[in-house]
Design an enzyme around this catalytic site. Sequence first.
Site, PDB file in Angstrom:
ATOM      1  CB  SER A 230      -0.887   0.014   1.247  1.00 32.80           C
ATOM      2  OG  SER A 230      -1.373   1.318   1.468  1.00 32.80           O
TER       3      SER A 230
ATOM      4  CG  HIS B   2      -3.741  -2.068  -1.102  1.00 31.40           C
ATOM      5  ND1 HIS B   2      -4.749  -3.013  -1.207  1.00 31.40           N
ATOM      6  CD2 HIS B   2      -4.116  -1.245  -0.089  1.00 31.40           C
ATOM      7  CE1 HIS B   2      -5.680  -2.768  -0.301  1.00 31.40           C
ATOM      8  NE2 HIS B   2      -5.324  -1.701   0.394  1.00 31.40           N
TER       9      HIS B   2
ATOM     10  CG  ASP C 145      -5.243   1.912   1.189  1.00 32.58           C
ATOM     11  OD1 ASP C 145      -6.074   0.997   1.306  1.00 32.58           O
ATOM     12  OD2 ASP C 145      -4.030   1.774   1.416  1.00 32.58           O
TER      13      ASP C 145
ATOM     14  CG  MET D 169      -8.944   6.215   2.719  1.00 31.52           C
ATOM     15  SD  MET D 169      -8.084   6.421   4.280  1.00 31.52           S
ATOM     16  CE  MET D 169      -6.984   4.998   4.237  1.00 31.52           C
TER      17      MET D 169
ATOM     18  CG  HIS E 278      -9.051  -1.047   0.485  1.00 25.21           C
ATOM     19  ND1 HIS E 278      -8.338  -1.057   1.671  1.00 25.21           N
ATOM     20  CD2 HIS E 278     -10.352  -1.257   0.830  1.00 25.21           C
ATOM     21  CE1 HIS E 278      -9.176  -1.264   2.682  1.00 25.21           C
ATOM     22  NE2 HIS E 278     -10.396  -1.366   2.204  1.00 25.21           N
TER      23      HIS E 278
ATOM     24  CG  MET F 136     -11.366   1.939   3.025  1.00 27.29           C
ATOM     25  SD  MET F 136      -9.748   2.148   3.785  1.00 27.29           S
ATOM     26  CE  MET F 136      -8.752   2.266   2.293  1.00 27.29           C
TER      27      MET F 136
ATOM     28  CG  MET G 100     -10.732  -3.787   6.552  1.00 24.55           C
ATOM     29  SD  MET G 100      -9.388  -3.126   5.541  1.00 24.55           S
ATOM     30  CE  MET G 100      -8.445  -2.138   6.704  1.00 24.55           C
TER      31      MET G 100
ATOM     32  CG  PHE H 122      -5.792   6.921  10.154  1.00 27.99           C
ATOM     33  CD1 PHE H 122      -5.405   8.171   9.689  1.00 27.99           C
ATOM     34  CD2 PHE H 122      -7.063   6.761  10.683  1.00 27.99           C
ATOM     35  CE1 PHE H 122      -6.268   9.252   9.767  1.00 27.99           C
ATOM     36  CE2 PHE H 122      -7.943   7.844  10.757  1.00 27.99           C
ATOM     37  CZ  PHE H 122      -7.543   9.089  10.302  1.00 27.99           C
TER      38      PHE H 122
ATOM     39  CG  ASP I  60      -5.419  -3.266   4.014  1.00 28.30           C
ATOM     40  OD1 ASP I  60      -4.355  -2.811   4.471  1.00 28.30           O
ATOM     41  OD2 ASP I  60      -6.218  -2.587   3.329  1.00 28.30           O
TER      42      ASP I  60
HETATM   43  C1  DX5 Z   1      -5.874   1.243   6.115  1.00 31.74           C
HETATM   44  C2  DX5 Z   1      -5.557   0.877   4.698  1.00 31.74           C
HETATM   45  C3  DX5 Z   1      -4.335   0.080   4.551  1.00 31.74           C
HETATM   46  C4  DX5 Z   1      -3.089   0.757   5.074  1.00 31.74           C
HETATM   47  C5  DX5 Z   1      -2.258  -0.296   5.700  1.00 31.74           C
HETATM   48  O1  DX5 Z   1      -7.190   1.628   6.247  1.00 31.74           O
HETATM   49  O2  DX5 Z   1      -6.613   0.125   4.121  1.00 31.74           O
HETATM   50  O3  DX5 Z   1      -4.136  -0.410   3.239  1.00 31.74           O
HETATM   51  O4  DX5 Z   1      -2.322   1.386   4.095  1.00 31.74           O
HETATM   52  O5  DX5 Z   1      -1.188   0.305   6.322  1.00 31.74           O
HETATM   53  P1  DX5 Z   1      -0.295  -0.492   7.346  1.00 31.74           P
HETATM   54  O6  DX5 Z   1       0.305  -1.658   6.605  1.00 31.74           O
HETATM   55  O7  DX5 Z   1       0.687   0.495   7.798  1.00 31.74           O
HETATM   56  O8  DX5 Z   1      -1.197  -0.986   8.463  1.00 31.74           O
HETATM   57 ZN    ZN Z   2      -6.166  -0.860   2.164  1.00 29.19          ZN
END
Ligand code: DX5
Ligand code: ZN
Length: 217
Positions: A4, A28, A30, A32, A61, A63, A132, A138, A170
Site C-alpha cells: 500500500s 494497493h 487506498d 478514502m 481498496h 473506503m 481488515m 490510517f 490489510d
Molecule cells: C488502512 C488501509 C491500509 C493501510 C495499511 O485503512 O486500508 O491499506 O495502508 O497500512 P499499514 O500496513 O501500515 O497498516
Molecule cells: Zn487498504
Amino acid sequence: MSPSVLNADLSRLADEIARIAPVSDMVHLDVMDNHFVPNLTFGLTVIEPILRDEQIKADCHLMIDEPDRWAPEYAQAGACSVTFHLEAARDPATLCSVLRREGARAGVAVKPGTGLEEVDRLGDLVDMILVMTVEPGFGGQSFMDDMLAKVQRAREIADRAEGDVWVQVDGGVGPQTIEMCAEAGANVFVAGSAVFRAEDPAQMVERLRGLATAVRR
Ligand code: DX5
Ligand code: ZN
C-alpha cells in the site's frame, strides 16, 4: 504481495510506485473519502494514469460511501482488482457482477466488526475477500490478532467457491505478523508502513513474500 502506498510520499506517487512495482504482484491503492472513513486520500482523477498503465496491476481498496455509484469507474479505468466495503454497498451482488463485466476482479471488504455471513451468501460472485486487520482509515496501526479466526473463516468460504477466490489481509501486516496471516489462509498481503518505512522498500516486499510463502498450510 500488494504493498500500500498510503504511507509513501504521495506528492511523488509515480516514483514511489516505481520503487516497489517490479517486485510486487499488485499495487494497493487506498481510496478514502472522509465519509466512510475519517481520512481523505485520492480519487479516480489522481490515480487514473496509474490504472491505465498496463505495467501496473492496481488493487483499488475503496473506503468510500456509495461504492455502487463510484466503484465501476475504477474497473473501467483499468484496475486489476476493485474492492468495496460491504458496509457501504446498497446492492453488493449487482456491484460484484458490474465490476467483473468491466474487467476487474470483484473484492469485498469487511471491517473488524463486520461478520462474513453476507460475503458467504454472495458465493461465487466474489473474487477476493478482504479481511481488515485494523479499523480502516490510517496506516501504521497495530495488527488485530483476534481477526485471525475471521481470516480462517474467509479461507473456508473461498475454498468452497468454484473459482480462484483470494483472501487478502490489510492492516498491521509486516515481518512480525505475515506468517500468522498466511497460516490462517490469507494469500494476498497488503503492507503499507512496513514497506515504505523500510530503508529498502523493494527488499522488504521480497522479505515479506519469503516469510509468507515459507508457511505450509
Ligand atoms: C488502512 C488501509 C491500509 C493501510 C495499511 O485503512 O486500508 O491499506 O495502508 O497500512 P499499514 O500496513 O501500515 O497498516
Ligand atoms: Zn487498504
